[in-house]
Every structure is written in structure tokens, then in C-alpha cells.
Design a protein around this motif. Structure first.
Motif, short mmCIF file in Angstrom:
data_model
loop_
_atom_site.label_atom_id
_atom_site.label_comp_id
_atom_site.label_asym_id
_atom_site.label_seq_id
_atom_site.Cartn_x
_atom_site.Cartn_y
_atom_site.Cartn_z
N VAL A 177 -36.44 -93.43 57.93
CA VAL A 177 -35.24 -94.27 57.84
C VAL A 177 -34.85 -94.79 59.22
O VAL A 177 -34.53 -95.97 59.38
CB VAL A 177 -34.08 -93.48 57.20
N ASP A 178 -34.89 -93.92 60.23
CA ASP A 178 -34.55 -94.34 61.59
C ASP A 178 -35.48 -95.45 62.07
O ASP A 178 -35.05 -96.40 62.72
CB ASP A 178 -34.67 -93.15 62.57
N ARG A 179 -36.75 -95.31 61.74
CA ARG A 179 -37.76 -96.23 62.28
C ARG A 179 -37.84 -97.54 61.50
O ARG A 179 -37.90 -98.62 62.09
CB ARG A 179 -39.12 -95.53 62.27
N ASP A 180 -37.83 -97.44 60.17
CA ASP A 180 -38.13 -98.61 59.35
C ASP A 180 -37.00 -99.03 58.40
O ASP A 180 -37.15 -99.99 57.66
CB ASP A 180 -39.40 -98.35 58.52
N GLY A 181 -35.91 -98.29 58.41
CA GLY A 181 -34.79 -98.66 57.56
C GLY A 181 -34.81 -97.96 56.21
O GLY A 181 -35.84 -97.42 55.78
N LEU A 182 -33.68 -98.00 55.54
CA LEU A 182 -33.52 -97.29 54.28
C LEU A 182 -34.44 -97.83 53.19
O LEU A 182 -34.92 -97.08 52.33
CB LEU A 182 -32.06 -97.38 53.82
N LYS A 183 -34.71 -99.13 53.22
CA LYS A 183 -35.56 -99.72 52.18
C LYS A 183 -36.98 -99.18 52.22
O LYS A 183 -37.70 -99.26 51.22
CB LYS A 183 -35.57 -101.24 52.32
N ALA A 184 -37.38 -98.65 53.36
CA ALA A 184 -38.75 -98.13 53.47
C ALA A 184 -38.90 -96.76 52.85
O ALA A 184 -40.03 -96.27 52.68
CB ALA A 184 -39.16 -98.07 54.95
N LEU A 185 -37.79 -96.12 52.50
CA LEU A 185 -37.86 -94.74 52.01
C LEU A 185 -38.23 -94.70 50.54
O LEU A 185 -37.55 -95.24 49.68
CB LEU A 185 -36.50 -94.05 52.21
N SER A 186 -39.32 -94.04 50.26
CA SER A 186 -39.75 -93.76 48.90
C SER A 186 -40.57 -92.49 48.93
O SER A 186 -41.11 -92.10 49.98
CB SER A 186 -40.58 -94.91 48.32
N MET A 187 -40.68 -91.82 47.79
CA MET A 187 -41.48 -90.59 47.76
C MET A 187 -42.95 -90.90 48.04
O MET A 187 -43.65 -90.11 48.66
CB MET A 187 -41.31 -89.89 46.41
N ARG A 188 -43.41 -92.05 47.60
CA ARG A 188 -44.80 -92.44 47.87
C ARG A 188 -45.02 -92.63 49.36
O ARG A 188 -45.99 -92.12 49.93
CB ARG A 188 -45.13 -93.72 47.10
#
Length: 233
Positions: free
Chosen positions: A28-39
Motif C-alpha cells: 500500500v505504501d509503495r503502490d497505493g491501496l488499489k494495488a492491494l489484493s490477495m493475489r
């Protein structure tokens, strides 16, 4: 910048909850919240995405864990109970702001979900305790804590989205000239100080809140003492 979290040492190394949460926050810090997924999280950890579900049942639980991880970075050691309440409040606000700025991409999660676990609530307990020490009753201490936290989160949000910038003298002068003096006398008068926000402005705002809360505690104490004295002379 902080070094990236290392993946597990090898295919046989056990995956831990702490690893999952730390990698999620780093992502999240690096790429933002949209990048967060279990995959994506599984790929970063070098494991099958399903492996994370053994420790964290769903994405909502992961978001709560991220809030906890962010709140855990707040430095509670800055508080010194012997200091004046106003100074203690300001130090606590600085510690909260610093932690949130370090994880500004996680701010939407903190705003949407809020702290809900014992580890995440320790900074909340600290600030309420400071306000209680200042003389505020429990309900007012809770309200005061929420107002201070809201002010800090608002500033962090403004900084994170570019809403707090230091304009150049030329920009300030141009903006002042663009405002009709008869309609904006107060704003034109204040414009030369537009570049003075940063820490000075933050401290001014938090101290103003703190003084108001402490004054309210003093008023309540005075009224309570007066009622105990009665009206006999």
C-alpha cells in the motif's frame, strides 16, 4: 526509502501473519491501496494467494490488520506525564501525524475502518488519558480526542493530496492582486503569511484546540466547586 521486506527464505519457510501484514502495508505504501489484493500479496510473498487465508480469513480482516500496523508505528514514548497537558497533547498529535504521513496511502483505510483492536487503540487510550489528566470528564475527553485526531487526519490528507503547498512570494503576490480589495480585505491581509503553515501552523492549531479543551475542563471544575460551596455566606 525503507528497504523492501524480504520474501520468505525458501519454499519450506513458514508464512506468518506478521509477514503478511507487513508486506500488505509495504504494498500500500509503495503502490497505493488499489494495488492491494490477495493475489498480488501472494505474488509479493512468493506463495499461493490461498496460503494467506490460513492466517487472515478475508480482505476485510487484512484491512483491519493494516490499520493496526499503522497505529502501532505511533511513538507513544513521546508522552511525559509530568509535562503540561498542552505540551503532551501537541507531542501526541505530532506522533500521530508523523505515523500517518509515513503511511499516507493507508489513510483511506484508517478513515473508513478506524482502530478496532487493542494494539490499534493504544494511541487512543493515551490521548484520552492525557485529556482526563487535564480534568476533562470521560465523555468530553472522548470528544476531544476525536476532534484532535480529526484535525491531524485532515492535515495529513491535505498534505498527501498536495493540498498544503508553500507558494512562492511571486505566487502569493499574484493571488493577492487577483482579489478585489473591497471584497477580500482580510484574505489579502493574511496572504503574505500563506507560506508559514507547515509545523508552525500545525502547532498553532493543535495548541488552540488543546487550550480550548483545557479551558473547558477548568470551567467544569469551577462550576463543580461552586455547587459544592452552596450559597451560604
Amino acid at each position: 526509502s525503507a528497504p523492501r521486506l524480504k520474501r520468505r527464505e525458501g519454499p519450506g519457510a513458514p508464512l506468518t501473519r506478521n509477514q503478511i501484514v507487513a508486506m500488505a502495508l509495504e504494498l500500500v505504501d509503495r503502490d497505493g491501496l488499489k494495488a492491494l489484493s490477495m493475489r498480488r500479496l501472494g505474488a509479493e510473498l512468493g506463495v499461493d494467494p490461498m496460503a494467506a487465508y490460513y492466517h487472515i480469513p478475508n480482505k476485510q480482516a487484512l484491512l483491519d490488520a493494516i490499520v493496526e500496523a499503522v497505529m502501532a508505528t505511533i511513538d507513544l514514548s513521546v508522552d511525559h506525564p509530568a509535562d503540561p497537558p498542552e505540551d503532551r497533547i501537541l507531542c501526541a498529535a505530532h506522533a500521530y501525524r508523523d505515523a500517518m504521513l509515513a503511511h499516507a496511502n493507508a489513510l483511506p483505510i484508517v478513515l473508513a475502518r478506524g482502530p478496532a483492536t487493542p494494539a490499534a487503540l493504544r494511541p487512543v487510550e493515551l490521548l484520552i488519558g492525557i485529556l482526563r489528566d487535564a480534568g476533562l470528564p470521560p465523555a468530553e475527553a472522548l470528544s476531544g480526542m476525536n476532534m484532535i485526531a480529526a484535525a491531524v487526519r485532515g492535515i495529513v490528507g491535505m498534505i498527501a493530496t498536495g493540498g498544503v503547498k508553500t507558494p512562492s512570494p511571486d505566487q502569493i503576490e499574484a493571488m493577492a492582486r487577483s482579489l478585489p480589495a473591497g471584497q477580500f480585505p482580510c484574505l489579502r491581509e493574511a496572504m503574505p503569511h500563506a507560506g508559514e503553515f507547515s509545523d508552525r501552523g500545525f502547532d498553532f492549531g493543535i495548541r488552540a484546540l488543546a487550550r480550548g479543551l483545557i479551558a473547558e475542563a477548568d470551567r467544569k471544575s469551577t462550576r463543580l466547586n461552586s455547587s459544592h460551596l452552596g450559597t451560604s455566606y
